[in-house]
Design an enzyme around this catalytic site. Structure first.
Site, PDB file in Angstrom:
ATOM      1  N   ARG A   1     -52.161 111.377 -14.726  1.00  0.00           N
ATOM      2  CA  ARG A   1     -51.305 110.010 -14.867  1.00  0.00           C
ATOM      3  C   ARG A   1     -51.206 109.650 -16.439  1.00  0.00           C
ATOM      4  NH1 ARG A   1     -54.748 109.563 -10.659  1.00  0.00           N
ATOM      5  NH2 ARG A   1     -53.534 109.645  -8.491  1.00  0.00           N
TER       6      ARG A   1
ATOM      7  N   LYS B   1     -57.653 106.591 -10.221  1.00  0.00           N
ATOM      8  CA  LYS B   1     -57.516 105.198  -9.398  1.00  0.00           C
ATOM      9  C   LYS B   1     -58.801 104.953  -8.811  1.00  0.00           C
ATOM     10  CE  LYS B   1     -52.566 105.335  -8.220  1.00  0.00           C
ATOM     11  NZ  LYS B   1     -51.686 105.627  -7.043  1.00  0.00           N
TER      12      LYS B   1
ATOM     13  N   HIS C   1     -44.267 110.949 -14.881  1.00  0.00           N
ATOM     14  CA  HIS C   1     -44.891 111.393 -13.972  1.00  0.00           C
ATOM     15  C   HIS C   1     -44.047 112.649 -13.250  1.00  0.00           C
ATOM     16  CE1 HIS C   1     -47.473 109.855 -10.682  1.00  0.00           C
ATOM     17  NE2 HIS C   1     -46.701 110.446  -9.771  1.00  0.00           N
TER      18      HIS C   1
ATOM     19  N   ARG D   1     -46.307 115.378 -13.999  1.00  0.00           N
ATOM     20  CA  ARG D   1     -47.484 115.739 -13.044  1.00  0.00           C
ATOM     21  C   ARG D   1     -46.790 116.295 -11.878  1.00  0.00           C
ATOM     22  NH1 ARG D   1     -52.068 113.299 -11.425  1.00  0.00           N
ATOM     23  NH2 ARG D   1     -52.176 112.332  -8.963  1.00  0.00           N
TER      24      ARG D   1
ATOM     25  N   HIS E   1     -55.592 112.933  -5.629  1.00  0.00           N
ATOM     26  CA  HIS E   1     -55.136 112.387  -4.398  1.00  0.00           C
ATOM     27  C   HIS E   1     -56.242 112.284  -3.368  1.00  0.00           C
ATOM     28  CE1 HIS E   1     -50.944 114.186  -5.165  1.00  0.00           C
ATOM     29  NE2 HIS E   1     -51.036 113.028  -5.689  1.00  0.00           N
TER      30      HIS E   1
ATOM     31  N   TYR F   1     -45.643 118.637  -2.300  1.00  0.00           N
ATOM     32  CA  TYR F   1     -44.934 119.560  -2.976  1.00  0.00           C
ATOM     33  C   TYR F   1     -44.854 120.948  -2.290  1.00  0.00           C
ATOM     34  CZ  TYR F   1     -46.764 116.315  -6.323  1.00  0.00           C
ATOM     35  OH  TYR F   1     -46.811 115.304  -7.182  1.00  0.00           O
TER      36      TYR F   1
END
Length: 310
Positions: A151, A175, A254, A257, A280, A289
């Site tokens: 990110r 995150k 993004h 990514r 994730h 994906y």
């Protein structure tokens, strides 16, 4: 009309919580704050107690957003912020009930992630002028974007000490300050080493705190003034390079990514590995994906992406 003082105080405490404890990115924190301020203003106009809404009040707020022609994803983002706020407020004892948990999220339209084509990627990676310090920095930035699937907030926080040159990996903090180790292919490592050795010392000279910037644990990406480049600065450089490469305006950091993930899957990587590399929390997020058709996956494998130079 302005929201009540009690709601604003609770909002300030919640924003501090997600920023300092949960470790949300500055962009996410600003988005949550904006969504909750909008909710508070609506409550004030409709004479609804923002801290004690019932399910009918909350459905009324969603209906208001729908009448205002907000996109489904935007409405979902507003509701997600409201639900997170009340989940926290209930846990903290600020509210007695969590009515927001009873409101269902709107059904989201499923779309394939946008990616950068092999031709576009070649043009982008060769866009920086590597005869200049800032160009060498930009080249390293683009290579690391594509090599790690980071990110943009993660990329801005990389320090030199986060690289392990022996194992050819870099440490990223995602995150919630969750750490993950991502392998880096040779081309990206070479571009980064060239930048660190030949260009970064020249950028350090412009820093008001050059001693700190020279440290082995100093920030990787420096501006022309010798300061750490935050996510906004990196985003600006990325979009500038995209324009110079003639890429569509909807190519964002993004999207790099997304390209990282789809290329790995097209090359035969298993879904769980891709989940771990992307950071994730849920496998269902990564599963998006896999909705590429077999023909598209085969085409992606056959195209000579720069990753093949690794």
């Amino acid at each position: 009309m302005e929201p009540s003082r009690d709601f604003l105080d609770a909002l300030d405490a919640f924003i501090a919580y997600i920023a300092r404890v949960e470790g949300f990115s500055p962009e996410t924190v600003r988005a949550y704050e904006g969504h909750l301020e909008a909710y508070g203003r609506w409550c004030a106009r409709e004479s609804v107690n923002a801290l004690e809404p019932d399910i009918h009040d909350l459905r009324g707020y969603l209906a208001y957003l729908n009448r205002a022609s907000y996109a489904t994803r935007t409405i979902a983002a507003h509701l997600s912020a409201v639900r997170s706020f009340f989940r926290w407020a209930h846990a903290e004892g600020i509210v007695d009930t969590d009515a927001a948990s009873l409101v269902q999220m709107p059904k989201m339209p499923r779309s394939l992630p946008k990616t950068v084509s092999s031709t576009e990627m070649r043009r982008l990676l060769t866009a920086p002028d590597t005869s200049t310090p800032s160009g060498m920095r930009d080249a390293a930035m683009l290579e690391l974007f594509y090599a790690t699937g980071a990110r943009i907030s993660e990329l801005s926080h990389i320090d030199i000490a986060d690289f392990d040159w022996t194992t050819k990996t870099v440490r990223l903090f995602g995150k919630g300050s969750k750490e993950r180790i991502v392998p880096v292919y040779r081309r990206a490592l070479d571009a980064t080493r060239t930048y660190i050795d030949d260009a970064r010392p020249l950028l350090v000279r412009a820093s008001s705190d050059s001693a700190a910037m020279k440290r082995i644990d100093g920030p990787l990406f420096l501006s022309t003034r010798g300061n750490r480049m935050d996510a906004n600065a990196l985003r600006y450089r990325f979009h500038k390079l995209c324009r110079e490469a003639g890429l569509p305006s909807d190519i964002t950091p993004h999207v790099m990514r997304h390209t990282f993930a789809t290329d790995l899957l097209a090359g035969g990587a298993d879904l769980r590995s891709v989940q771990e590399l992307l950071g994730h929390a849920s496998l269902s997020t990564t599963t998006l994906y896999t909705h590429l058709t077999p023909d598209r996956l085969k085409s992606a494998v056959m195209q000579a992406h720069p990753r093949a130079d690794a």
